[in-house]
Design an enzyme around this catalytic site. Structure first.
Site, mmCIF file in Angstrom:
data_model
loop_
_atom_site.group_PDB
_atom_site.id
_atom_site.type_symbol
_atom_site.label_atom_id
_atom_site.label_comp_id
_atom_site.label_asym_id
_atom_site.label_seq_id
_atom_site.Cartn_x
_atom_site.Cartn_y
_atom_site.Cartn_z
ATOM 1 C CD GLU A 127 2.606 -28.503 34.283
ATOM 2 O OE1 GLU A 127 3.727 -28.082 33.634
ATOM 3 O OE2 GLU A 127 2.865 -29.284 34.840
ATOM 4 N N GLY A 267 2.232 -37.617 30.087
ATOM 5 C CA GLY A 267 2.967 -38.862 30.574
ATOM 6 C C GLY A 267 2.395 -39.105 32.240
ATOM 7 C CD GLU A 270 5.100 -31.326 37.824
ATOM 8 O OE1 GLU A 270 5.324 -30.197 37.358
ATOM 9 O OE2 GLU A 270 4.816 -32.071 36.928
ATOM 10 C CG HIS A 303 10.418 -36.060 34.723
ATOM 11 N ND1 HIS A 303 11.405 -35.505 33.938
ATOM 12 C CD2 HIS A 303 9.036 -35.158 34.762
ATOM 13 C CE1 HIS A 303 10.792 -34.159 33.914
ATOM 14 N NE2 HIS A 303 9.443 -33.942 34.068
ATOM 15 C CD GLU A 304 6.154 -36.383 36.242
ATOM 16 O OE1 GLU A 304 5.529 -35.485 36.799
ATOM 17 O OE2 GLU A 304 6.142 -36.430 34.960
ATOM 18 C CG HIS A 307 8.787 -32.167 38.248
ATOM 19 N ND1 HIS A 307 9.656 -30.917 38.039
ATOM 20 C CD2 HIS A 307 8.251 -32.570 37.064
ATOM 21 C CE1 HIS A 307 9.052 -30.809 36.457
ATOM 22 N NE2 HIS A 307 8.542 -31.932 35.984
ATOM 23 C CD GLU A 326 8.342 -30.319 32.966
ATOM 24 O OE1 GLU A 326 8.972 -31.274 32.955
ATOM 25 O OE2 GLU A 326 7.160 -30.316 33.718
#
Length: 903
Positions: A127, A267, A270, A303-304, A307, A326
């Site tokens: 990405e 960071g 995903e 967070h990941e 996703h 996001e």
């Protein structure tokens, strides 16, 4: 200067891909020096796209094409063309199989996009547009394909071979190499593709889904780091359960994997079933990581994982829709973290980040809508606007709908668009349909840049017992958007009586019997749509004190003429934790800005007394959980940052802000010494073993309060305070307390503390010289020091054997910490900080353009400073722009900062 201006990509020019790739079969012969990639693609013409010239255009960069066949026929050079950005195959049929064989060089890939080397392992980052550095492909998010992957490597160097999806078998080859197959049954865009190969240690656990499926959970790390994965694993399992409970989303593959790598631009990533993480967001032990590190790991892991549905199963049609995945996923991880700890403190942390990063972005030359209209380099749009402001847009919709209707909206979204690449408009349409609301005007939030300003005025009519609130909204002009339309803004309001109690709220025209305030509702969600709105509350026996924008219900700047007495009252009584903190921040901000203007201004007794009263709310002992929330109290007692104060000024007074903040902190430290010491000693627990470290929100809150208090004491030190900080540094059982004490010792005046700070710094290095993530803290502390010799020290540290420009974490820890985290020394009047940063940008740009561009941001708002500093920053920006061969990443940031390109 940049010889060829890079092209501008515009949202209005989007067209569906002319071809689709149903299946991608990839074979990698892995080696750090050179890797061979064979791709067999099943392509067909897209029925939803207009027919073009009949040629197939595949993206590709830094690839050496070795072989090309179409339906088994090797193509002669006359039937294709290769340039530095693409492979064009002429006159292809409507359905066909294309096979390419390319060679790539991971060890030479310093940009860390595509397949590259991190330590002794190979890994990928695709990405946003990294897959085109692996093989020729339609490298765009709206082309979703199924992947079968074969990895071949020397097992002595790469015993672990991973890719997306489910394992499909391994073989030992006759030549001694090992082969591993992976099959991902879910279509995905190329940016979600991943490969990892290396000698990795494994930490494994299990998760049983709501439907009873047992999912192996595997975290792969470099050898020696297995003992730092427990928190990441707990966070993953908690996130999986939370997503099932809150959103009804169950994990879909047979296996879930995380790999921690030391060289990573972002960071985490995903990738479907195989998340690749910057190791700072995986590895943690109490002695190596702070409470903030633990919280960040919990949030990033969640967070990941989230996703998987909000980004993977449903992805973006194009990169202008980046906030579709996001913004929604940031909102989801914020809510998850709030449920794991203190909801009020989490909201404060999120808004502080928004105000310190996104509000300045919205007010500067890099301002852009949450859904941008154009870009030169998409990597420059992984911004606080797309992420944090995007999350606020989702939060506003959740607030307007309420929990039940919002859940219906998300269920509809998942049901309607599973397996598709869609837009932010598609998301809003689901909220609109499920909520029964007209969100036509709300969509402007996605299209307009800038932070709205709300000007509030009020009037109390004692005879009628009514209180009228008038709210005017205005959004300032931003580059390329001079005229703004009014927005649909949710505005949460409460009213307090003279004793600080919430009042039931009823608007004029509402029946007391039918209105929900009859049940005691004390916060109302007003909806602003017109440029000016008026709301009249009835049944009030006395003039109330308004509590406005409760919970920060919209990402706006609020203007209301609170008196200092009003703010002190709200700081003491408001039932909304966010507004209580915000009142304290506003009170401190107001005083500090006055102190900037009047150097001799003394700190008012009323301000000192307000702090004294707040300290009295501290828990009476270290184990008390029934008193005031110590984490929230620590937030209330923390002064606004120098960066935030700068954002409140038309012309930033760098030295004045620092002087005022230091003076106020020192005054509080001296006048409240006994109160501060009493709180500190009540919460100091010496001698605890590392195994007894408590990561609960209550314990972390007590550490936060204790270290906040220590910081004030360190601003007015004597021998006793030096000894107290030294004791904490020497005996603390956790990195949170060690770092806090070290920071205080480093900032103490030499005439009081002698060389205590330097001795502690040297001891810290001796203890942690082999722990790279801890060393990042060592570098950053020195880069952020307010001492006059900081820039010279930073330059010296660049020659340290533990520093490398090839490691993004180390670059951020030293150069980034100095430029973004030390406004006093970076913005020194002689401009030496600007020259230093410009030199580093030019040094980094050929190696890693993403990191170089991100480091530039402290200079992008150069017009906010005095004429002397403006000229110095402008000169450095123009010097950068004059360099031949500048990357598009850096070119875009510099040119927009100078006003020479607005996309």
């Amino acid at each position: 200067m940049y010889r060829t201006t890079p092209p501008v990509i515009r949202r209005e020019d989007y067209r569906p891909a002319e071809f689709l790739i149903d299946q991608a079969d990839l074979r990698f012969e892995l080696d750090a020096g050179q890797t061979l990639v064979e791709a067999e693609l099943s392509l067909r013409r897209n029925p939803a796209a207009p027919r073009g010239d009949g040629d197939l255009h595949l993206d590709g960069e830094q690839l050496e094409l070795l072989d090309l066949t179409l339906d088994g026929r090797r193509l002669p050079p006359a039937e294709y063309r290769v340039d530095e950005h693409a492979l064009v195959v002429r006159r292809v049929p409507d359905r066909f199989r294309l096979r390419t064989r390319v060679q790539i060089h991971p060890s030479a890939n310093t940009a860390l996009e595509g397949l590259y080397v991190s330590g002794d392992m190979l890994c990928t980052q695709c990405e946003a547009e990294g897959f085109r550095r692996i093989t020729y492909f339609l490298d765009r998010p709206d082309v979703m394909s199924r992947y079968r992957v074969t990895l071949v490597a020397d097992p002595a160097r790469y015993p672990v071979l991973l890719s997306n999806g489910n394992p499909a078998g391994t073989e030992e080859l006759a030549d001694g190499r090992r082969l591993a197959r992976w099959d991902d049954p879910f279509p995905k865009p190329s940016y979600l593709f991943a490969v990892v190969a290396g000698d990795l240690a494994l930490v494994e656990d299990r998760f049983v889904t709501a439907s009873g499926r047992e999912i192996p959970l595997r975290i792969f790390v470099e050898p020696g780091n297995r003992d730092k994965c427990d928190h990441a694993m707990r966070s993953l399992k908690a996130a999986m359960r939370w997503d099932e409970t809150r959103y009804g989303r169950e994990y879909d593959l047979d296996l879930f994997m995380i790999v921690a790598v030391s060289h990573f631009n972002m960071g985490a990533m995903e990738n479907k079933g195989l998340n690749v993480f910057n190791d700072k967001f995986v590895l943690a032990r109490p002695d190596t990581a702070t409470d903030a590190d633990f919280a960040h790991i919990e949030g990033v892991v969640a967070h990941e994982y989230f996703h998987n549905w909000t980004g993977n199963r449903i992805t973006c049609r194009d990169w202008f829709q980046l906030s579709l995945k996001e913004g929604f996923t940031v909102y989801r991880d914020q809510e998850f973290s709030a449920d794991q700890g203190s909801r009020g403190v989490k909201r404060i942390e999120d808004v502080r980040l928004l105000r310190s990063r996104q509000f300045p972005e919205d007010a500067g030359p890099m301002a852009h809508p949450v859904r941008p209209d154009s870009y030169i380099e998409i990597n420059n749009f992984y911004t606080a606007t797309v992420y944090e402001k995007g999350a606020e847009l989702v939060r506003m919709q959740a607030g307007l709908l309420g929990p039940e209707r919002f859940r219906k909206g998300t269920d509809l979204y998942f049901e309607r668009f599973d397996g598709q690449a869609v837009t932010t408009d598609d998301f809003v349409a689901c909220m609109e349909q499920a909520g029964g609301l007209d969100l036509t005007q709300f969509r402007r939030w996605y299209a307009q840049a800038g932070t709205p300003v709300l000007e509030c005025a009020d009037h109390y009519d004692a005879d009628a017992g009514t209180y009228t609130l008038e709210i005017r909204q205005h959004t300032p002009a931003t580059p390329g958007q001079a005229d703004k339309q009014p927005l649909h803004i949710p505005f949460a309001v409460g009213l307090l009586d003279a004793q600080g109690r919430d009042l039931p709220l009823r608007l004029a025209g509402e029946s007391a019997a039918s209105e929900p305030t009859a049940a005691g509702v004390c916060t109302r969600m007003l909806e602003l749509r017109a440029p000016v709105e008026r709301f009249t509350f009835v049944g009030l026996a006395a003039r109330p004190v308004p509590s406005l924008l409760r919970g920060f219900s919209a990402p706006v700047r609020l203007r209301y003429p609170y008196s200092d007495a009003d703010l002190t009252f709200l700081m003491a009584h408001d039932s909304d934790g966010f507004n209580r903190w915000d009142a304290a921040q506003t009170l401190a901000q107001r005083l500090l800005l006055r102190m900037v203007e009047e150097e001799a201004l003394s700190v008012p007794d009323s301000f000192v007394e307000a702090f004294r009263q707040a300290l009295k709310e501290a828990p009476v002992d270290a184990s008390a959980d029934t008193q005031a929330d110590p984490a929230l109290l620590a937030e209330v007692l923390t002064l606004p940052s120098e960066g935030y104060l700068a954002d409140q000024m038309d012309c930033v007074d760098v030295d004045g802000i620092h002087r005022a903040r230091e003076t106020l902190a020192a005054t509080l430290g001296a006048l409240l010494r006994e109160d501060l010491l009493a709180v500190y000693e009540r919460h100091w627990q010496p001698g605890a073993e590392a195994g007894d470290y408590d990561l609960s929100p209550a314990a972390a809150g007590r550490r936060a309060l204790r270290n906040c208090v220590l910081g004030y004491l360190g601003q007015a030190p004597d021998a006793g305070i030096v000894a107290l900080a030294q004791r904490q540094f020497d005996t603390a059982n956790n990195m949170t307390d060690v770092i806090a004490a070290l920071r205080v010792l480093l900032e103490m005046p030499v005439d009081v503390a002698g060389d205590a700070g330097e001795r502690a710094l040297a001891a810290f290095y001796r203890r942690w010289s082999q722990e790279q993530l801890v060393l990042d803290k060592w570098f950053a502390l020195q880069a952020q020091s307010s001492r006059p010799d900081t820039l010279a020290r930073v330059k010296g540290l660049m020659k340290h054997p533990q520093f490398s420009l090839a490691n993004p974490n180390r670059v951020r820890a030293l150069i980034g910490a100095f430029a973004s985290g030390n406004p006093l020394r970076f913005h020194a009047e002689d401009g030496a900080g600007y020259g230093f940063l410009a030199d580093r940008i030019l040094e980094l740009d050929p190696l890693n353009p993403q990191i170089a561009a991100r480091l530039l941001h402290p200079m992008t708002r150069w017009r906010r400073y005095d004429p002397g500093r403006q000229a110095l920053m402008q000169r450095q920006l123009e010097r950068i722009l004059e360099v031949d061969g500048l990357s598009s990443d850096v070119y875009e940031v510099v040119s927009r900062s100078l006003g020479k390109d607005e996309g």
